[in-house]
Design an enzyme around this catalytic site. Structure first.
Site, short mmCIF file in Angstrom:
data_model
loop_
_atom_site.label_atom_id
_atom_site.label_comp_id
_atom_site.label_asym_id
_atom_site.label_seq_id
_atom_site.Cartn_x
_atom_site.Cartn_y
_atom_site.Cartn_z
N ASN A 1 -4.81 -7.31 -6.78
CA ASN A 1 -3.51 -7.18 -5.89
C ASN A 1 -3.89 -8.31 -4.74
O ASN A 1 -3.06 -9.13 -4.66
CB ASN A 1 -3.54 -5.84 -5.00
CG ASN A 1 -3.47 -4.68 -5.87
OD1 ASN A 1 -3.11 -4.98 -7.06
ND2 ASN A 1 -3.96 -3.29 -5.55
N ARG B 1 -10.34 4.55 -1.26
CA ARG B 1 -9.85 3.49 -0.14
C ARG B 1 -10.01 4.52 0.96
O ARG B 1 -9.28 5.08 1.55
CB ARG B 1 -8.36 3.24 -0.41
CG ARG B 1 -7.99 2.28 -1.51
CD ARG B 1 -6.56 1.94 -1.54
NE ARG B 1 -6.26 0.80 -2.30
CZ ARG B 1 -5.67 0.84 -3.70
NH1 ARG B 1 -5.56 1.84 -4.07
NH2 ARG B 1 -5.46 -0.39 -4.09
N ARG C 1 1.69 -10.04 -0.46
CA ARG C 1 1.94 -8.99 -1.56
C ARG C 1 3.14 -7.83 -0.89
O ARG C 1 3.56 -7.03 -1.49
CB ARG C 1 0.63 -8.34 -2.06
CG ARG C 1 0.09 -7.51 -0.68
CD ARG C 1 -1.40 -7.10 -1.15
NE ARG C 1 -1.73 -6.06 -1.46
CZ ARG C 1 -2.62 -5.25 -1.63
NH1 ARG C 1 -3.93 -6.04 -1.42
NH2 ARG C 1 -2.65 -4.01 -1.82
N HIS D 1 0.81 -1.13 0.12
CA HIS D 1 0.01 -0.09 -0.09
C HIS D 1 0.89 1.35 -0.01
O HIS D 1 0.56 2.30 -0.43
CB HIS D 1 -0.86 -0.02 1.22
CG HIS D 1 -2.08 -0.73 0.89
ND1 HIS D 1 -2.28 -2.27 1.34
CD2 HIS D 1 -3.30 -0.59 -0.07
CE1 HIS D 1 -3.51 -2.77 0.72
NE2 HIS D 1 -4.02 -1.81 0.03
N GLU E 1 -11.61 -10.58 -4.36
CA GLU E 1 -10.32 -10.55 -4.05
C GLU E 1 -9.93 -11.78 -3.37
O GLU E 1 -8.96 -11.86 -3.04
CB GLU E 1 -10.03 -9.27 -3.54
CG GLU E 1 -10.80 -8.59 -2.33
CD GLU E 1 -10.36 -7.26 -1.99
OE1 GLU E 1 -9.29 -6.70 -2.44
OE2 GLU E 1 -10.95 -6.89 -1.01
N ARG F 1 -15.38 2.46 -1.25
CA ARG F 1 -15.05 1.26 -0.54
C ARG F 1 -15.11 1.22 1.00
O ARG F 1 -14.45 2.17 1.61
CB ARG F 1 -13.78 0.43 -0.99
CG ARG F 1 -13.51 -0.85 -0.33
CD ARG F 1 -12.31 -1.50 -0.61
NE ARG F 1 -11.03 -0.93 -0.22
CZ ARG F 1 -9.82 -1.28 -0.33
NH1 ARG F 1 -9.65 -2.11 -1.44
NH2 ARG F 1 -8.73 -0.59 -0.02
N CYS G 1 -10.10 -3.12 -10.32
CA CYS G 1 -9.34 -2.09 -9.37
C CYS G 1 -7.94 -2.08 -8.99
O CYS G 1 -7.48 -1.31 -8.38
CB CYS G 1 -10.26 -1.24 -8.40
SG CYS G 1 -10.68 -2.39 -7.12
C1 PEP Z 1 -6.77 -5.03 -4.53
O1 PEP Z 1 -6.89 -5.86 -3.80
O2 PEP Z 1 -6.52 -5.33 -5.76
C2 PEP Z 1 -7.49 -3.63 -4.14
C3 PEP Z 1 -7.86 -2.96 -5.17
O3 PEP Z 1 -7.51 -3.30 -2.99
P1 PEP Z 1 -6.30 -2.97 -1.89
O4 PEP Z 1 -5.02 -2.86 -3.05
O5 PEP Z 1 -6.58 -1.72 -1.39
O6 PEP Z 1 -6.20 -4.34 -1.04
MG MG Z 2 -7.68 -5.69 -1.82
#
Ligand code: PEP
Ligand code: MG
Length: 587
Positions: free
Chosen positions: A465, A305, A476, A198, A442, A341, A513
């Site tokens: 992601n 976010r 990640r 992030h 996700e 979100r 997204c």
């Molecule tokens: C994702 O997980 O792809 C997403 C868009 O949300 P975040 O990156 O905030 O977890």
């Molecule tokens: Mg996510």
């Protein structure tokens, strides 16, 4: 002082945010300090005490500077804590005891000061009085600062970054990244991290060139060293020579001309050569990014976010505070849609100020994150739902839930949303009765049971992601395994196809997204798989729009068909790359 020129060396990391930066290092170290221990020769002892006194003066000046900055940015009340820090530095007991210990033992001043400070910290921490316990934290903070000065390093606070420097850190938390002063940070380099952590996403939104995953670079650098950060290729060059600077000067010129051509083309519609209009939306973290959404001509926001409002505050924001922030975005972009979100804290986004809400976990990405935490804290969640609903009266709002793993969570969330609507009715406050409510896909279980979720959703938004992280079991945020994080893995492509087909079969719009959507290399693959909308960091809109305008949708579909036949991710990657290279020919 030595005048020998330092030799150049290159470190390969992960390209995280495009751009080239050249400047001096601001070393930001959060790890525990390793304090050196040695005997000081008798004839050097007077100088050692003078060194200590000088370090106290420098630390005092540092704190005064931070206090000034915090007062300017956050107000006087927030800056008061630094008065307490200055008092620690003037504490005669602490200073006197350090000097007495030094005179007795002859050990270097860092060792003596650290030992005395630790005794004080321990003693205060054990006192059964909250005010005095907090003094332990003050002493700890100040002691760390003094030790850093004695050891010739900068103590860790990003608010100290006032000059134009390149931040080099072991890691940066998302809230720290969000607090970085854009005009002071030339670039970011971190030992840890990956392209989808992030903090990196925040750096990209601020257009700060960044390279992550450089392993132990922080141990090889000192404050003030010169760095070249190449956020295109993930390269960091320490102490670059004249030749390197010249070479990068040329590269930068080429890149700048490329970017300016992208910006010129960005004025035109996102439409393929065979006439298919593609919707490109923006991902944002803060209300002040509305200007960026407009500047890069995104068609509204596909992912806001909201947790960044929580991460940067000392306390959980109230319904009114949230409403004000959401309304600013929604009204600022109306009639373009804004997909808000609900709170996604946890994972790599711990909630400051309220450790009980989540607390430390062994596997935070598999833990009490996002919707799971919200469903267990219904009042906190409903505060947010009411704030979002109220904002919906000022434009076009879509709401979506993160980290849904199955239908039960969706039912529980929707039940709380129904209650929130009823509460607003009772208060007589307006909201959009037709606000669409979507589900983020996700988690692999949500993809597999997508048909069940589709019955209860107005749209799907794929968070690649997390989806890739959970599908491939790759944290990640972990740079050691970042090379395994592969959007072209056959399992990823098949899952994406499954989600799109399931959503479409039930008449739902399906968007993406995650970071994959903003990567011009992968965007054609997603569009070819049938994805309806792409949402990305605003600064990436021009490159995706450019590609959309030079490709045919029929070719993208053929690319997806070919890609789905591949059993080797590398071949799929090569197909995507060839598609991109054949079309992205900017002079
Ligand atoms: C994702 O997980 O792809 C997403 C868009 O949300 P975040 O990156 O905030 O977890
Ligand atoms: Mg996510």
């Amino acid at each position: 002082m030595s005048t020998t020129p330092k030799s150049e060396f290159t470190v390969q990391g992960i390209a995280a945010s495009k751009g080239i930066a050249y400047g001096q290092v601001f070393l930001y170290l959060q790890s525990e300090l390793e304090v050196p221990r040695y005997i000081v020769e008798p004839d050097k002892r007077v100088a050692e005490i003078a060194r200590f006194e000088q370090a106290l003066i420098v630390t005092r000046q540092q704190i005064a500077r931070i206090q000034e900055q915090v007062t300017k940015n956050l107000g006087e009340a927030e800056a008061l804590i630094f008065d307490a820090h200055q008092m620690v530095l003037e504490d005669q007991a602490l200073i006197g005891e350090t000097i007495r210990d030094f005179e007795k033992s002859g050990l270097n001043i860092e060792t003596c000061f650290n030992a005395v400070a630790q005794r004080y910290i321990q003693a205060f921490a054990e006192i059964d009085d909250e005010y005095l316990r907090e003094r332990a934290a003050d002493i700890k903070d100040v002691a760390k600062r003094v030790l850093h000065v004695l050891m010739g390093q900068t103590a860790g606070s990003l608010t100290e970054l006032v000059d134009k420097r390149i931040i080099v850190a072991n890691d940066i938390s998302p809230s720290e990244a969000a607090g970085i002063d854009r005009s002071a940070a030339l670039g970011i380099v971190t030992d840890a991290g990956s392209r989808t952590s992030h903090a990196v996403i925040v750096a990209r939104s601020m257009k700060i060139p960044a390279v992550v995953g450089v392993e132990d670079l922080t141990t090889k650098l000192k404050d003030g060293d010169w760095l070249m950060v190449d956020g295109y290729d993930g390269v960091v060059i320490v102490n670059p020579t004249e030749q390197t600077l010249f070479r990068y000067g040329k590269i930068q010129k080429i890149k700048q001309s490329f970017e300016s051509q992208l910006m010129t083309a960005n004025e035109l519609p996102a439409e393929t050569l065979d006439g298919v209009a593609v919707t490109l939306r923006a991902n944002i973290e803060k209300p002040d990014e509305v200007a960026l959404v407009k500047h890069y001509r995104a068609s509204g926001v596909g992912l806001y976010r909201t947790e960044f409002l929580f991460l940067s505050a000392a306390k959980v924001p109230t319904e009114e505070q949230q409403y004000a922030a959401y309304r600013e975005i929604v009204a600022g972009l109306a009639p373009a849609p804004v997909t808000i979100r609900t709170l996604d804290v946890g994972g790599d986004k711990p909630l400051p100020g309220d450790p009980e809400l989540i607390g430390p976990e062994a596997n935070p990405f598999l833990g009490f994150r996002a919707i799971r935490m919200c469903l267990e804290n219904p009042e906190l969640f409903k505060n947010q739902l009411r704030a979002i609903l109220r904002a919906s009266a000022h434009g076009t709002v879509e709401l979506m839930y993160p980290m849904i793993s199955g239908p039960e969570e969706l039912d529980r969330a929707n039940l709380l949303l129904t209650e929130a609507r009823a509460e607003l009715k009772e208060r007589g406050q307006a909201y959009d009765e037709k606000m669409r409510v979507g589900t983020m896909i996700e988690i692999p279980s949500a993809a597999i049971a997508g048909d069940v979720l589709a019955e209860k959703s107005d749209f799907f938004s794929i968070g690649t992601n997390d989806l890739i992280q959970y599908l491939l079991a790759i944290d990640r945020g972990n740079s050691r395994i970042a090379h395994l994080y592969d959007p072209t893995h056959p399992a990823v492509l098949r899952t994406l196809k499954l989600i799109v087909d399931t959503g479409h079969a039930r008449g739902l719009k399906v968007s993406v997204c995650g970071e994959m959507a903003g990567d011009a290399l992968y965007a054609p693959l997603l569009l070819g798989l049938g994805v309806d909308e792409l949402s990305m960091t605003p600064t990436l809109v021009p490159s995706v729009r450019y590609l959309v305008r030079v490709m045919k949708m029929s070719d993208a579909r053929a690319l997806a068909v070919e890609a789905l036949k591949q059993t080797d991710a590398k071949k799929t990657h090569a197909l995507a790359e060839a598609f991109y290279n054949e079309r992205m020919k900017i002079a």
